[in-house]
Design a protein around this motif. Structure first.
Motif, short mmCIF file in Angstrom:
data_model
loop_
_atom_site.label_atom_id
_atom_site.label_comp_id
_atom_site.label_asym_id
_atom_site.label_seq_id
_atom_site.Cartn_x
_atom_site.Cartn_y
_atom_site.Cartn_z
N SER A 67 -49.35 3.95 -48.06
CA SER A 67 -50.16 3.03 -47.91
C SER A 67 -49.84 2.43 -46.64
O SER A 67 -50.24 1.39 -46.11
CB SER A 67 -50.04 1.90 -48.85
OG SER A 67 -48.79 1.44 -48.63
N GLN A 131 -61.51 -6.37 -47.56
CA GLN A 131 -61.20 -4.64 -47.46
C GLN A 131 -62.44 -4.32 -48.11
O GLN A 131 -62.87 -3.19 -47.78
CB GLN A 131 -59.88 -4.47 -48.24
CG GLN A 131 -58.51 -4.47 -47.33
CD GLN A 131 -58.45 -3.05 -46.85
OE1 GLN A 131 -59.05 -2.16 -47.02
NE2 GLN A 131 -57.72 -3.23 -45.52
N THR A 132 -62.94 -4.95 -49.26
CA THR A 132 -64.11 -4.54 -49.95
C THR A 132 -65.31 -4.40 -49.11
O THR A 132 -66.06 -3.49 -49.05
CB THR A 132 -64.42 -5.46 -51.26
OG1 THR A 132 -63.35 -4.99 -52.04
CG2 THR A 132 -65.61 -4.90 -52.16
N ASP A 312 -55.65 2.86 -49.96
CA ASP A 312 -56.46 3.64 -50.96
C ASP A 312 -57.29 2.82 -51.87
O ASP A 312 -57.95 3.10 -52.52
CB ASP A 312 -55.51 4.52 -51.89
CG ASP A 312 -54.41 3.79 -52.32
OD1 ASP A 312 -54.25 2.54 -52.22
OD2 ASP A 312 -53.60 4.47 -53.04
N HIS A 313 -56.87 1.49 -51.93
CA HIS A 313 -57.69 0.51 -52.78
C HIS A 313 -57.61 -0.88 -52.11
O HIS A 313 -56.54 -1.18 -51.49
CB HIS A 313 -57.06 0.42 -54.13
CG HIS A 313 -57.99 -0.29 -54.96
ND1 HIS A 313 -58.04 -1.71 -55.31
CD2 HIS A 313 -59.18 0.33 -55.85
CE1 HIS A 313 -58.97 -2.02 -56.08
NE2 HIS A 313 -59.58 -0.86 -56.47
N ARG A 316 -54.39 -3.06 -53.05
CA ARG A 316 -53.04 -2.63 -52.43
C ARG A 316 -52.74 -3.53 -51.18
O ARG A 316 -51.49 -3.87 -50.93
CB ARG A 316 -53.05 -1.32 -52.27
CG ARG A 316 -51.48 -0.83 -52.01
CD ARG A 316 -51.48 0.85 -51.86
NE ARG A 316 -51.96 1.61 -52.99
CZ ARG A 316 -51.01 1.49 -54.08
NH1 ARG A 316 -49.85 1.20 -54.16
NH2 ARG A 316 -51.51 2.32 -55.12
N LYS A 468 -61.96 -5.83 -59.17
CA LYS A 468 -61.28 -4.97 -58.20
C LYS A 468 -59.90 -4.87 -58.53
O LYS A 468 -59.30 -3.91 -58.62
CB LYS A 468 -61.64 -5.48 -56.62
CG LYS A 468 -62.92 -4.96 -55.98
CD LYS A 468 -62.89 -3.53 -55.82
CE LYS A 468 -64.27 -3.27 -55.17
NZ LYS A 468 -64.50 -1.76 -54.93
N GLU A 471 -59.37 -3.05 -61.80
CA GLU A 471 -59.51 -1.62 -61.47
C GLU A 471 -58.21 -1.07 -60.96
O GLU A 471 -57.75 0.06 -61.13
CB GLU A 471 -60.81 -1.48 -60.56
CG GLU A 471 -60.96 0.03 -59.86
CD GLU A 471 -62.04 -0.06 -59.11
OE1 GLU A 471 -63.25 0.05 -59.38
OE2 GLU A 471 -61.73 -0.10 -57.68
N PHE A 472 -57.66 -1.94 -60.03
CA PHE A 472 -56.57 -1.33 -59.20
C PHE A 472 -55.31 -1.27 -60.09
O PHE A 472 -54.65 -0.23 -60.09
CB PHE A 472 -56.21 -2.36 -58.11
CG PHE A 472 -54.85 -2.17 -57.48
CD1 PHE A 472 -54.69 -0.99 -56.70
CD2 PHE A 472 -53.68 -3.04 -57.57
CE1 PHE A 472 -53.53 -0.71 -56.13
CE2 PHE A 472 -52.41 -2.89 -56.90
CZ PHE A 472 -52.56 -1.59 -56.15
N ASP A 475 -56.24 1.98 -62.73
CA ASP A 475 -56.26 3.39 -62.01
C ASP A 475 -55.16 3.47 -61.13
O ASP A 475 -54.69 4.66 -60.62
CB ASP A 475 -57.62 3.37 -61.46
CG ASP A 475 -58.79 3.33 -62.24
OD1 ASP A 475 -58.52 3.77 -63.45
OD2 ASP A 475 -59.89 3.03 -61.59
N PHE A 476 -54.25 2.43 -60.47
CA PHE A 476 -53.41 2.83 -59.26
C PHE A 476 -52.06 2.35 -59.70
O PHE A 476 -51.03 2.76 -59.48
CB PHE A 476 -53.77 2.04 -58.10
CG PHE A 476 -54.88 2.67 -57.48
CD1 PHE A 476 -54.99 3.75 -56.53
CD2 PHE A 476 -56.25 2.29 -57.80
CE1 PHE A 476 -56.03 4.38 -56.11
CE2 PHE A 476 -57.47 2.97 -57.53
CZ PHE A 476 -57.50 3.82 -56.33
#
Length: 493
Positions: A67, A131-132, A312-313, A316, A468, A471-472, A475-476
């Motif tokens: 990252s 970031q989004t 990556d997201h 992060r 978001k 989701e992070f 999935d992360f």
């Protein structure tokens, strides 16, 4: 006559800062927003504090740091963090904290803590949105700010055209910050106290400071980021070490200082020569305003540099924002506050970097004041130069449909004139013998307008933030859980 006019100006500034802008309702509302985001994120900054540490500062010691990428026009995650921290650690953490205590008493530190704890969620949310909704400019460089997520998230996605005005107001107000910079003034004030210089001698140091500032910022964002990466960690550790020695040298006084912070948060005590008395709500107002100026959570400034990081997201990179607030306020601001409370210097009502210098001089002799002057000089340099890393993102939004040459010309103009304006303001303040706490009220007024706009944007876009981050997490941060979920879905199919 001049003294009378001076008092009238001070009264006017106090009225605008604490009655109109940072009024008790807005201060409380700002805390409520942070609490709302904290609840919406299911107390992420507390539940996942270990993950925040592992995915930020601990990655610097990892050989496999995925990252922390850099590319053309982009910066690493740590580079964005160091620049953002450098832009806030210094003026607000030392001079600003001392001035807050001069106005609101030791209890102001308590409210700075409260604001910072929920502010970790606020700043993380800002960066997630930046970031989004970031977008590449006509040179291919990613740009982002509150103006971008207002434009894309509210105007374009939801069709709320009335929000266009908010994005413009935010950008113009933020650009004004490049002219109302406290750097030269804080440097002059600190060296005057540390080296016992005259006003003229102190201003000479400000001139040197501005020259160094030009050398760094004219090198562009890469030079600014590299400077922050090398200087910020060292200076934070050194300042902490100096203060830690002070705390250990008189543990009983340190314990009493903590007691006074908690006691005065609800039983305020005015400093000698302080402003128009204090109350619990006044202490809260000052604590919230100075916390925002210090850690920039809710101000919408630091997400501008975070938009350039490749991760990556979005969430992060948001972890770095939460960590910034922790370092900035919970650690550095607390150190500064304890220094002036332990030594009792805050009771003079002067505030500013000079009061911290006097406190260190009491403990370490002349060396203490000199050390503080050096800290302030370097911290202020990282603050002033760090802000210029935001400049292209702000200007880029206003002229996003114009040729790249137009953006470059405006950026160069502000880069060349901004530091000079701050130097002239320093000369004015010193010529009129302005009390540091008064100078800091000017900065509180300047910082309020972007915060008003950002509060609206964060509230309206909070569903995007919550989605978001969830989701992070799934999935992360919890890959095993995500893998089990995928297996289950495949089995059902």
């Amino acid at each position: 006559m001049e003294t009378s006019i001076g008092h009238q100006v001070e009264a006017l500034l106090e009225y605008v800062a604490w009655t109109i802008l940072w009024n008790k309702y807005f201060a409380i509302m700002f805390l409520v927003l942070g609490l709302y985001l904290t609840i919406g994120l299911r107390f992420f900054q507390f539940r996942r504090f270990g993950d925040i540490m592992r995915n930020t500062i601990c990655t610097l010691f990892s050989k496999k740091n995925k990252s922390n990428k850099e590319g053309d026009g982009k910066v690493s995650s740590f580079g964005a963090f160091a620049t953002a921290v450098g832009s806030s650690v210094g003026n607000g953490n030392i001079a600003g904290v001392a001035s807050a205590i001069a106005i609101g008493g030791p209890g102001a530190i308590f409210w700075m803590w409260m604001c910072a704890l929920v502010g970790m969620a606020t700043k993380m949310s800002e960066i997630v949105l930046t970031q989004t909704y970031r977008q590449k400019d006509n040179t291919g460089v990613p740009r982002g700010s509150a103006a971008y997520y207002i434009q894309k998230g509210l105007v374009e996605e939801r069709g709320w055209k009335w929000c266009k005005g908010l994005s413009v107001i935010f950008t113009i107000a933020m650009l004004c910050a490049f002219y109302f910079t406290p750097g030269p003034y804080v440097v002059a004030e600190s060296v005057q106290a540390g080296f016992n210089l005259s006003a003229t001698g102190s201003i000479i140091f400000s001139v040197v400071y501005v020259i160094l500032q030009f050398i760094i910022i004219l090198g562009g964002i890469k030079r600014i980021v590299k400077f922050a990466e090398r200087i910020v960690p060292f200076m934070v550790v050194a300042y902490f070490g100096l203060a830690f020695f002070l705390f250990l040298s008189d543990i009983s006084a340190t314990i009493e200082a903590f007691k006074s912070i908690f006691y005065c948060a609800f039983n305020p005590t005015a400093a000698v020569g302080g402003f128009a008395g204090v109350s619990v709500i006044m202490t809260l107002q000052v604590g919230v305003a100075r916390s925002v100026y210090s850690n920039e959570a809710g101000w919408g400034s630091s997400p501008i540099i975070h938009a350039a990081a490749e991760v990556d997201h979005p969430a992060r990179q948001g972890l770095w924002g939460a960590f910034e607030v922790f370092v900035d306020t919970i650690i550095v601001c607390t150190i500064s506050g304890l220094i002036v409370v332990i030594t009792g210097v805050w009771q003079t009502g002067e505030g500013g970097a000079g009061s911290v210098g006097k406190a260190l001089t009491q403990v370490f002799g002349p060396v203490g004041g000199i050390a503080l002057a050096i800290f302030i000089f370097i911290f202020s340099l990282t603050t002033s130069t760090g802000w210029y890393a935001y400049l292209e993102g702000l200007v880029g939004f206003l002229v996003r449909n114009k040729p790249a040459e137009t953006r470059t010309k405006i950026v160069k103009f502000i880069t060349c004139t901004g530091p000079l304006f701050g130097l002239c303001a320093t000369m004015f303040f010193f010529a009129h013998g302005t009390v540091p706490a008064v100078a800091w009220m000017v900065l509180d007024i300047q910082s309020a307008i972007p915060v008003y706009v950002n509060v609206v944007a964060l509230t309206l876009l909070s569903p995007v933030i919550f989605k978001k981050v969830k989701e992070f997490e799934t999935d992360f941060l919890d890959p095993e859980k995500a893998a089990r979920k995928a297996v289950a879905l495949n089995a059902e199919d």
